[in-house]
Design an enzyme around this catalytic site. Structure first.
Site, PDB file in Angstrom:
ATOM      1  N   GLU A 167     -14.123  -4.755 -12.291  1.00 60.90           N
ATOM      2  CA  GLU A 167     -12.670  -4.661 -12.490  1.00 60.90           C
ATOM      3  C   GLU A 167     -12.243  -5.720 -13.482  1.00 60.90           C
ATOM      4  OE1 GLU A 167     -10.195  -3.452  -8.983  1.00 60.90           O
ATOM      5  OE2 GLU A 167     -11.721  -4.681  -8.005  1.00 60.90           O
TER       6      GLU A 167
ATOM      7  N   LEU B  97       0.825  -1.214   0.000  1.00 60.30           N
ATOM      8  CA  LEU B  97       0.000   0.000   0.000  1.00 60.30           C
ATOM      9  C   LEU B  97       0.856   1.260   0.000  1.00 60.30           C
ATOM     10  CD1 LEU B  97      -3.004   0.946   0.191  1.00 60.30           C
ATOM     11  CD2 LEU B  97      -2.536   1.349   2.594  1.00 60.30           C
TER      12      LEU B  97
ATOM     13  N   LYS C 229     -14.019  -9.309  -9.941  1.00 60.45           N
ATOM     14  CA  LYS C 229     -12.722  -9.272 -10.623  1.00 60.45           C
ATOM     15  C   LYS C 229     -12.871 -10.016 -11.942  1.00 60.45           C
ATOM     16  CE  LYS C 229     -10.127  -7.730  -7.060  1.00 60.45           C
ATOM     17  NZ  LYS C 229      -9.782  -6.319  -6.994  1.00 60.45           N
TER      18      LYS C 229
ATOM     19  N   ASP D  19     -13.987  -7.135   0.572  1.00 61.58           N
ATOM     20  CA  ASP D  19     -13.078  -6.209  -0.109  1.00 61.58           C
ATOM     21  C   ASP D  19     -13.826  -5.017  -0.722  1.00 61.58           C
ATOM     22  OD1 ASP D  19     -10.551  -5.398  -1.042  1.00 61.58           O
ATOM     23  OD2 ASP D  19     -10.877  -6.317  -2.996  1.00 61.58           O
TER      24      ASP D  19
ATOM     25  N   HIS E 270     -17.044  -0.111  -0.129  1.00 62.92           N
ATOM     26  CA  HIS E 270     -17.274   0.786  -1.260  1.00 62.92           C
ATOM     27  C   HIS E 270     -18.746   0.790  -1.706  1.00 62.92           C
ATOM     28  CE1 HIS E 270     -13.035   0.870  -1.200  1.00 62.92           C
ATOM     29  NE2 HIS E 270     -12.764  -0.049  -2.094  1.00 62.92           N
TER      30      HIS E 270
END
Ligand code: BG6
Length: 517
Positions: free
Chosen positions: A242, A40, A366, A261, A266
């Site tokens: 994504e 990160l 993903k 995640d 989000h």
């Protein structure tokens, strides 16, 4: 009269002005990165801090202490910083500036689990402050570490009173906790040491300009809000797609999966921004109060409802953006029988007076065909079918917040096709940030770092918000984890997920705005 360019210039200058007038940012600052040698720090923090420095937005004396293991020597860490800037901010890599930037950074070896190492860190902060000629420095502790280390670090900071002897703030990354129970425990732990006003729980989505625009658009215009309810809106779609796989994050992903995640944070935040009531004033507490009300109003799902309303998926091999890619189970550090979810679609409902009965369809995953985040609000059909039999084909009005890669808000309307008869012609009215502002938008991490330095909590999650988000996610996680998914992998890399995702929305007579079918 000002022309467009001058207006733009004025806005941008004002913007910059506001960065440099706030106290914390003017005062000397010590920024401690736990996990300073990690992923990160490399991908996000160092490039963001460098860019702030490069653009003169870090208008204060500052030092960065990076802490972690393995211990990196000065030269090694200097290379790490250079690589990070070259990889993630290459267009502003200027040798001289990078050199000056590096002079403000030091790496120290620190084992998060060894109490004594925190004593050493405390002394390091003190000696750095002495060199800067300040007695009680402003210190930001940034936990850029895997979640399992958070409690230990907080404990050890507390043991040496490091939250009090300096003026401190702490930044915590997502996922915040592993489930509701662990989030409560982590919140209890952190509040034993820090006050809520010192705690910055980060969700980088909230730092995106296009995400902030949602509230601005809703409450800065008077014409949409009267329509923003169950009487006029048919349904809402949120897509966070994504094209990338999980890359080198196999270990993290095996523990977390897409639900922890992306959905727990989000997507929950996006739901809140689109559906929340206007805050009384535009202030951190008021905005966060309204968001929490949304999280609490989301309809809790029984096991049966999860079965009906949620679709889980995991990608198999396929082709994405013209390249062949491997299946999730073949990724590095992933179990070859893994039942971890890399795709989720679901139907949610905010069960309050404004929204009851309006479905919110969400999907994320993903290895989908493209990288794209958007919120689509579809309005109801006109009440009367006036235009002969063609009326059945009329397109519903749709409002699209395209968050990325396009940074755009657009409205779909129907016009009359020229000629005899009444045929509809669908048009789009659009505003695109990139076309309007050639300076580009402030990236999320830069914005959030600035806010943290300024002490503005508006774009950070509060304790009750985090826990309320987990409450909504728990029943889904339980099913995702308790029922081993015999049918995984169930979607081809490069597709829009398992066919059940299409089915979910088609069962209600609707379809995804973007679809393969
Ligand atoms: C992070 C997730 O929070 O968001 C990643 O951990 C994901 O898995 C990333 O790739 C997506 O962020 P963005 O800003 O690229 O949409």
């Amino acid at each position: 009269m000002l022309n467009k360019k001058e207006i733009k210039g004025e806005i941008i200058d004002k913007d910059k002005f506001s960065f440099t007038t706030d106290n914390f940012i003017k005062e000397p600052l010590i920024f401690v990165i736990f996990g300073g040698g990690g992923d990160l720090a490399k991908r996000k923090l160092l490039p963001a801090l460098y860019k702030l420095y490069y653009n003169d937005r870090l208008d204060c004396e500052f030092k960065i202490i990076s802490a972690g293991l393995p211990e990196l020597g000065t030269e090694q860490y200097n290379n790490f910083i250079e690589e990070s800037i070259k990889n993630y901010n290459s267009n502003i890599f200027e040798k001289n500036i990078v050199k000056k930037f590096k002079k403000n950074i030091e790496f120290i070896g620190l084992d998060f689990e060894i109490e004594d190492d925190f004593n050493t860190l405390k002394d390091k902060i003190k000696s750095t402050a002495d060199l800067m000629n300040i007695s009680k420095p402003n210190v930001i502790y940034y936990l850029a570490v895997p979640p399992q280390f958070s409690e230990t670090i907080i404990n050890n900071l507390g043991k040496y009173n490091m939250q009090k002897i300096f003026n401190t703030r702490i930044v915590m990354e997502k996922p915040f906790g592993y489930d509701l129970k662990s989030a409560i425990k982590l919140n209890d732990k952190i509040q034993e040491v820090f006050n809520e006003e010192q705690i910055y729980r980060i969700d980088h989505y909230l730092g995106k300009e296009t995400v902030q625009n949602i509230l601005f658009f809703r409450f800065g215009n008077s014409i949409f809000e009267p329509l923003w309810n169950r009487s006029h809106i048919d349904h809402i779609q949120i897509t966070v797609a994504e094209s990338i796989g999980i890359g080198e994050r196999g270990e993290f992903y095996e523990k977390n999966g897409v639900i922890r995640d992306i959905v727990q944070n989000h997507i929950m935040q996006l739901i809140a921004l689109v559906t929340m009531e206007p805050p009384v004033i535009f202030d951190a507490e008021e905005i966060r109060d309204e968001k929490v009300k949304v999280f609490k109003s989301l309809k809790k799902m029984s096991d049966e409802e999860v079965g009906k309303n949620i679709v889980f998926g995991q990608y198999e091999e396929g082709e994405v953006e013209g390249k062949k890619v491997i299946s999730y189970r073949n990724e590095n550090k992933v179990d070859d029988k893994s039942t971890v979810t890399t795709f989720m679609a679901g139907k949610f409902e905010v069960n309050n007076w404004r929204w009851s009965g309006v479905p919110i369809y969400v999907r994320t995953g993903k290895r989908l065909p493209e990288k794209l985040t958007e919120i689509y609000i579809e309005f109801k059909q006109p009440p009367l079918k006036l235009f002969e039999n063609k009326c059945d084909e009329i397109k519903s009005n749709g409002l699209l917040f395209s968050l990325q890669p396009e940074e755009k808000t657009s409205l779909e309307l129907n016009m009359k096709l020229p000629g005899i008869g009444n045929l509809p012609y669908s048009v789009e009215m659009a505003f695109n940030y990139n076309e309007e502002f050639d300076t580009g938008l402030l990236p999320a991490y830069e914005r959030l770092l600035i806010d943290c330095m300024k002490g503005d909590l508006t774009l950070f999650a509060r304790r009750d918000g985090i826990e309320a988000m987990w409450e909504n996610i728990e029943p889904i996680l339980e099913i995702a984890e308790e029922i081993p998914h015999k049918y995984f992998p169930n979607y081809k890399a490069g597709s829009w997920g398992p066919s059940e995702s299409q089915q979910l929305i088609q069962n209600d007579g609707r379809k995804w705005r973007l679809d393969s079918e």
